[in-house]
Design a protein around this motif. Structure first.
Motif, short mmCIF file in Angstrom:
data_model
loop_
_atom_site.label_atom_id
_atom_site.label_comp_id
_atom_site.label_asym_id
_atom_site.label_seq_id
_atom_site.Cartn_x
_atom_site.Cartn_y
_atom_site.Cartn_z
N PRO A 1 -2.74 7.35 7.30
CA PRO A 1 -3.99 7.57 8.04
C PRO A 1 -4.40 6.36 8.88
O PRO A 1 -5.11 6.51 9.88
N ARG A 2 -3.97 5.18 8.49
CA ARG A 2 -4.30 3.98 9.24
C ARG A 2 -3.34 3.74 10.42
O ARG A 2 -3.54 2.81 11.19
N GLY A 3 -2.31 4.54 10.50
CA GLY A 3 -1.31 4.34 11.54
C GLY A 3 -0.38 3.19 11.26
O GLY A 3 0.30 2.69 12.16
N HIS A 4 -0.29 2.77 10.00
CA HIS A 4 0.51 1.60 9.62
C HIS A 4 1.87 1.95 9.03
O HIS A 4 2.65 1.05 8.73
N LEU A 5 2.15 3.24 8.88
CA LEU A 5 3.43 3.60 8.27
C LEU A 5 4.63 3.07 9.07
O LEU A 5 5.59 2.58 8.47
N PRO A 6 4.59 3.10 10.40
CA PRO A 6 5.74 2.57 11.15
C PRO A 6 5.95 1.07 11.00
O PRO A 6 7.04 0.57 11.27
N ILE A 7 4.89 0.34 10.57
CA ILE A 7 5.03 -1.11 10.43
C ILE A 7 5.00 -1.52 8.96
O ILE A 7 4.70 -2.68 8.64
N LYS A 8 5.31 -0.58 8.06
CA LYS A 8 5.32 -0.91 6.64
C LYS A 8 6.20 -2.13 6.39
O LYS A 8 7.35 -2.20 6.84
N PHE B 1 0.85 -1.18 0.00
CA PHE B 1 0.00 0.00 0.00
C PHE B 1 0.89 1.24 0.00
O PHE B 1 1.96 1.25 0.61
N ASP B 2 0.44 2.29 -0.67
CA ASP B 2 1.19 3.54 -0.70
C ASP B 2 1.21 4.17 0.70
O ASP B 2 0.31 3.96 1.52
N ASN B 3 2.25 4.96 0.94
CA ASN B 3 2.35 5.65 2.23
C ASN B 3 1.14 6.52 2.52
O ASN B 3 0.75 6.70 3.68
N ALA B 4 0.52 7.07 1.47
CA ALA B 4 -0.67 7.90 1.64
C ALA B 4 -1.85 7.09 2.18
O ALA B 4 -2.78 7.66 2.79
N VAL B 5 -1.84 5.79 1.97
CA VAL B 5 -2.86 4.90 2.52
C VAL B 5 -2.46 4.45 3.93
O VAL B 5 -3.29 4.39 4.84
N LEU B 6 -1.20 4.14 4.10
CA LEU B 6 -0.72 3.61 5.38
C LEU B 6 -0.76 4.64 6.50
O LEU B 6 -1.09 4.31 7.64
#
Length: 210
Positions: A70-77, A63-68
């Motif tokens: 808002p979900r709070g998932h960027l740190p666990i990409k 998923f793109d960072n722009a999706v991750l």
């Protein structure tokens, strides 16, 4: 015992027979060498039957960072929930039909994003190697992928080797030593343990020591 690359290629060609499309899942933890091995297998297959093989990297379904974000998932990409497993499943169905070319996304690591339509799989590509971390994971949406796979290969690497490779990868991407160790031990190695303990048995295991 790790098989010789030429023996694996022979086995794949024999298993594929005259099928229009034969899909191989090549799974394993991060930094196990999946990209290297899939490219190597592709070259060796093409050396036997010119133009017969292609690689589809699961990383293209991040998923793109722009999706991750808002979900709070960027740190666990890189965790299972940060991939579009359903999108991959749909593309596998299209690939399985082998009735037209299929454009698949490819992940650009330096830019940290997936490029849509980054690679074309044509009808001439009879053997398609799909490589990625979670292809054989036995939880969440991932089991739905397995009907598409005609053969599976799992790449096993000792934890200490994975850790050293991952730290080096983060350093090359600009992290300082402390940050590289933190990301490796508290992010990537957690995913690696999940993959090693919750993946179904593969048709063939490739064991690497360094």
């Amino acid at each position: 015992m790790t098989p010789h690359i030429h023996d694996v290629v022979t086995r794949l060609l024999e298993a594929a027979g005259e099928r229009r499309r034969f899909i191989v899942a090549l799974a394993g933890p991060p930094a196990a060498g999946k990209s290297f091995l899939s490219s190597w297998l592709c070259r060796e297959l093409d050396a036997r039957q010119a133009g017969c093989a292609a690689v589809v990297p699961m990383d293209g379904y991040h998923f793109d960072n722009a999706v991750l974000e808002p979900r709070g998932h960027l740190p666990i990409k890189g965790a299972p929930e940060t991939f579009d497993a359903e999108g991959l499943r749909c593309d596998l169905e299209r690939l399985k039909r082998a009735d037209r070319e299929v454009a698949v996304p490819v992940f650009d690591r330096p830019l940290d994003l997936a490029r849509a339509g980054g690679r074309l799989i044509t009808t001439e590509h009879r053997i398609v190697i799909v490589e990625g971390n979670y292809l054989l994971l036995d939880e969440g949406p991932w089991p739905a992928l397995r009907d598409a796979f005609d053969f599976s290969l799992f790449l096993e690497v000792p934890d200490e080797v994975l850790e050293a490779r991952l730290i080096e990868r983060w350093l090359e991407m600009g992290q300082d030593q402390a940050g590289a160790i933190e990301r490796t031990r508290h992010k990537d190695m957690l995913n690696a343990r999940l993959i090693n303990t919750r993946s179904v048995a593969a048709d063939l295991h490739w064991v690497a020591s360094d």
